[in-house]
Design a protein around this motif. Structure first.
Motif, mmCIF file in Angstrom:
data_model
loop_
_atom_site.group_PDB
_atom_site.id
_atom_site.type_symbol
_atom_site.label_atom_id
_atom_site.label_comp_id
_atom_site.label_asym_id
_atom_site.label_seq_id
_atom_site.Cartn_x
_atom_site.Cartn_y
_atom_site.Cartn_z
ATOM 1 N N SER A 1 0.866 -0.834 0.033
ATOM 2 C CA SER A 1 -0.010 -0.072 -0.126
ATOM 3 C C SER A 1 0.884 1.275 0.027
ATOM 4 N N THR A 2 0.458 2.425 -0.610
ATOM 5 C CA THR A 2 1.099 3.597 -0.603
ATOM 6 C C THR A 2 0.852 4.431 0.552
ATOM 7 N N HIS A 3 -0.205 4.161 1.181
ATOM 8 C CA HIS A 3 -0.450 5.076 2.535
ATOM 9 C C HIS A 3 -0.990 3.925 3.501
ATOM 10 N N LYS A 4 -0.093 3.426 4.166
ATOM 11 C CA LYS A 4 -0.479 2.148 5.229
ATOM 12 C C LYS A 4 -1.386 2.770 6.224
ATOM 13 N N GLU A 5 -1.239 3.933 6.575
ATOM 14 C CA GLU A 5 -2.051 4.499 7.735
ATOM 15 C C GLU A 5 -3.666 4.107 7.376
ATOM 16 N N ASN A 6 -3.828 4.611 6.050
ATOM 17 C CA ASN A 6 -5.382 4.373 5.503
ATOM 18 C C ASN A 6 -5.649 3.140 5.449
ATOM 19 N N PHE A 7 -4.722 2.129 4.714
ATOM 20 C CA PHE A 7 -5.122 0.846 4.578
ATOM 21 C C PHE A 7 -5.552 0.304 5.788
ATOM 22 N N ILE A 8 -4.677 0.510 7.094
ATOM 23 C CA ILE A 8 -5.005 -0.287 8.034
ATOM 24 C C ILE A 8 -6.369 0.213 8.762
ATOM 25 N N ARG A 9 -6.759 1.403 8.583
ATOM 26 C CA ARG A 9 -7.782 1.956 9.093
ATOM 27 C C ARG A 9 -9.077 1.327 8.486
ATOM 28 N N TYR A 10 -8.972 1.257 7.193
ATOM 29 C CA TYR A 10 -10.172 0.665 6.346
ATOM 30 C C TYR A 10 -10.391 -0.974 6.748
ATOM 31 N N VAL A 11 -9.102 -1.666 6.866
ATOM 32 C CA VAL A 11 -9.182 -2.953 7.417
ATOM 33 C C VAL A 11 -9.982 -2.893 8.497
ATOM 34 N N CYS A 12 -9.412 -2.337 9.630
ATOM 35 C CA CYS A 12 -10.063 -2.283 10.919
ATOM 36 C C CYS A 12 -11.297 -2.058 10.733
ATOM 37 N N VAL A 13 -12.018 -1.053 10.126
ATOM 38 C CA VAL A 13 -13.531 -0.884 10.307
ATOM 39 C C VAL A 13 -14.205 -1.897 9.491
ATOM 40 N N THR A 14 -13.547 -2.517 8.452
ATOM 41 C CA THR A 14 -14.211 -3.396 7.650
ATOM 42 C C THR A 14 -14.265 -4.799 8.893
ATOM 43 N N MET A 15 -13.293 -4.963 9.564
ATOM 44 C CA MET A 15 -13.543 -6.150 10.444
ATOM 45 C C MET A 15 -14.683 -6.096 11.358
ATOM 46 N N VAL A 16 -14.703 -4.902 11.894
ATOM 47 C CA VAL A 16 -15.906 -4.299 12.680
ATOM 48 C C VAL A 16 -17.247 -4.667 12.010
#
Length: 352
Positions: free
Chosen positions: A162-177
């Protein structure tokens, strides 16, 4: 040292007794962390770093090329340092309240969850499940403790691409919920906490597909509102989300793009605005809004350059105006560069 010997305690790689291999591998992890902490005195060692190094070292030391595997310790240090360049702020107490600090990143996560699934966010808030109870671990270990090791490696393959890891991890965390939203909505404090702190087995490929689809749909809505001058409600009724979107903008994915009643859409938008305002006041206080991306030539304080195929892209600005909780505006624009915006290499690339 105590954290090191607890790293992946069930993994045979670190338990091998022949020639003391397990102990030697633990010693390699300890050296990596010790040297890094000595060279980065402003950060020092923080619990959770061992999980990151332990996973990286396992992958590199298990390489089929023996010459490469022999250099696993040095290569692990280099990769760990590269990762820390982007995420070390979350380990620095003095930066907790900064946008890049742990509270700032939790605030960004809360804002994104509030915007796309206000019902779950409101339920968790009502029963007392705060993001600090589970998001801190998710962020500081890069989700390595939430999944089995092969799934973690698969997830990180996409994360590091990913070119923006902070965004990537945030969207993954929200999707997990959102993937366990029905269980969360039906559970009390204890059950919700157990579910979030011991995440159930998940198909990581589906998780990545859903998180990428959520980002893609959000981008399409922003583009339609900015370039097509459409109202948010109209965009949600007209645009069909990509497969995999579980919930977005307060609506189930199955109801998006199918002419849902406007009063329902307005209600979810108002709720999202209230949720973002609440999150901003309680966590960040002075945060202007969440999820702002601006790229251009003016060099404003919120501008961020994104390079794709050597060409600067202007990415959409999604700004939540929470001063008036009955108002939500989408501002900014998308400048097409002529190059195809691809979001997948080994995984999704979030061009933010």
């Amino acid at each position: 040292r105590k954290d090191v010997v607890r790293t992946h305690p069930d993994l045979q790689f670190y338990l091998e007794t022949e020639c003391g291999l397990g102990q030697r591998r633990h010693a390699a992890l300890e050296r990596i962390l010790f040297v890094w902490a000595k060279l980065n005195k402003g950060v020092r060692y923080v619990q959770g770093m061992n999980e990151i190094v332990g996973t990286i070292y396992y992958v590199l030391a298990s390489d089929r090329n023996e010459d490469w595997a022999a250099e696993a310790e040095a290569d692990s240090y280099f990769l760990f340092n590269t990762i820390m360049v982007e995420m070390k702020d979350i380990f620095v107490p003095s930066l907790d309240e900064a946008d890049t600090g742990i509270h700032g990143r939790m605030s960004n996560y809360t804002a994104l969850l509030s915007f796309h699934d206000p019902e779950v966010r409101r339920h968790l808030e009502e029963i007392g499940v705060e993001p600090t109870f589970y998001v801190i671990r998710w962020l500081t270990t890069l989700l390595s403790r939430e999944f089995a090791l092969p799934d973690t490696i698969r997830l990180w393959d996409s994360l590091f691409a990913s070119t923006h890891k902070e965004n990537f991890i945030r969207y993954v965390c929200v999707t997990m919920v959102t993937m366990v939203r029905e269980e969360l909505l039906a559970a009390d404090f204890g059950s919700c906490l157990r579910l979030l702190q011991c995440f159930p087995p998940t198909n990581v490929d589906e998780l990545l597909e859903s998180s990428g689809a959520l980002w893609e749909y959000e981008s399409q809505v922003v583009e339609m509102c900015t370039e097509g001058d459409a109202r948010l409600q109209e965009a949600l009724e007209m645009l069909v989300p990509p497969p995999g979107v579980i919930t977005a903008f307060g609506r189930p994915g199955s109801e998006l793009g199918r002419g849902v009643r406007r009063d329902t859409a307005l209600e979810t938008v108002v709720e999202a605005g209230k949720a973002v305002a609440s999150a901003r006041r309680t966590v960040m206080g002075t945060l202007k809004g969440a999820l702002m991306w601006k790229v251009g030539t003016d060099g404003g304080p919120l501008e961020e350059a994104s390079q794709h195929n050597g060409v600067e892209e202007k990415v959409p600005t999604l700004e939540y105006e929470a001063e008036d909780t009955n108002k939500l505006s989408i501002e900014g624009g998308y400048h097409e560069t002529g190059s195809e915006r691809k979001r997948r290499s080994t995984g999704f690339k979030f061009w933010r």
